[in-house]
Scaffold this active site. Structure first.
Site, PDB file in Angstrom:
ATOM      1  N   ASN A 141       0.721  -1.324  -0.007  1.00 25.72           N
ATOM      2  CA  ASN A 141      -0.098   0.018   0.044  1.00 25.72           C
ATOM      3  C   ASN A 141       0.949   1.258  -0.015  1.00 25.72           C
ATOM      4  O   ASN A 141       2.039   1.449   0.661  1.00 25.72           O
ATOM      5  CB  ASN A 141      -0.790  -0.203   1.144  1.00 25.72           C
ATOM      6  CG  ASN A 141      -0.284  -0.102   2.533  1.00 25.72           C
ATOM      7  OD1 ASN A 141       0.298   1.094   2.905  1.00 25.72           O
ATOM      8  ND2 ASN A 141       0.138  -1.086   3.138  1.00 25.72           N
ATOM      9  N   CYS A 198      -3.896  -5.738  -3.860  1.00 27.80           N
ATOM     10  CA  CYS A 198      -4.247  -7.229  -4.677  1.00 27.80           C
ATOM     11  C   CYS A 198      -5.500  -7.832  -4.212  1.00 27.80           C
ATOM     12  O   CYS A 198      -5.972  -8.530  -4.585  1.00 27.80           O
ATOM     13  CB  CYS A 198      -3.113  -8.003  -4.774  1.00 27.80           C
ATOM     14  SG  CYS A 198      -2.709  -8.736  -3.262  1.00 27.80           S
TER      15      CYS A 198
END
Ligand SMILES: [Zn+2]
Length: 260
Positions: A141, A198
């Site tokens: 992130n 993801c």
């Protein structure tokens, strides 16, 4: 290929015969040789994240004989991780990723020292970055990547950052020891709006292997002193194409403007 003549090295290295054999394919390379391998053995890498990217990064750094790995991850192994996080196995479910990874790495190479960090935060990050010769970011992130980038810029520790989502991968290398050096934040605005992870968007499994392996490669080159230029590499897994570009410093960057 000739076999290594271990006895020839006696007296020239602190490595024992077993190590000379283990690392012989490195030692054959003139760019590494015994001096380079000893450099790797005396190096410390901080690895952030033991997921899809962190798995091949950790495995290759351990196999290569990077002497000390600071392994950080705050999560436990989940079933949905096993599609791509190849350092973990079905036997590791519900175990801390640091513990699971350490078991695999010790089985691969008992030579190296592992520090398991389950509680990495923005507050204690500086302490671990200061211990490292290189930081490899396998987090998933932007928030974490920005915090790590800031700490590396501040401590002037080289950073290898990677990302993989769907069929697209990206690798960035920054050697903050050398001026002028742009940083990860130069690539993105502070208030980046869209956070693709993801877990929300999916990722093709071997893509993290490609990008993670490249991160390990670049980290080793940094440790050996073979790389100095900052670079961005983008990989399109659908079209099977790489695109390399220079990272341009952002004169308005809030992180590295003093350094650039
Ligand atoms: Zn910057």
């Amino acid at each position: 290929m000739p076999k290594p003549k271990c006895n020839d090295y006696t007296g020239l290295t602190l490595m024992n015969d077993e190590q000379l054999l283990r690392y012989s394919r490195h030692i054959f390379l003139p760019e590494i040789d015994i001096a380079g391998q000893e450099k790797l053995l005396s190096s410390t890498v901080l690895l952030v994240g033991l997921g899809g990217l962190g798995s091949p990064i950790a495995l290759y750094l351990a196999a290569s004989g990077v002497g000390r790995l600071l392994l950080t991850d705050r999560e436990k192994v989940e079933l949905s991780n096993l599609q791509r996080q190849i350092i973990h196995s079905s036997n590791s479910l519900d175990e801390m990723k640091t513990t699971s990874a350490a078991r695999a790495l010790h089985a691969l190479n008992p030579d190296i020292k592992l520090d398991l960090i389950d509680d990495l935060t923005a507050e204690n990050l500086d302490k671990y970055v200061a211990l490292a010769d290189c930081v490899v970011d396998g987090s998933d992130n932007f928030t974490t990547r920005f915090v790590i980038n800031r700490a590396c810029v501040k401590a002037r520790v080289p950073l290898v950052s990677g990302a993989a989502i769907q069929f697209n991968g990206q690798l960035c290398v920054f050697d903050f020891k050398h001026d002028p050096t742009p940083c990860y934040q130069c690539l993105y605005p502070d208030d980046i709006a869209q956070e693709n992870r993801c877990q929300d968007s999916g990722v093709i499994a071997p893509l993290v292997g490609v990008i993670g392996s490249l991160q390990a490669l670049e980290a080793i080159k940094l440790l050996l002193g073979m790389r100095m230029k900052s670079q961005l590499l983008q990989f399109d897994a659908r079209a099977l194409g790489f695109r390399s570009s220079k990272i341009v410093p952002d004169p308005k960057c809030s992180v590295c403007t003093d350094q650039c």
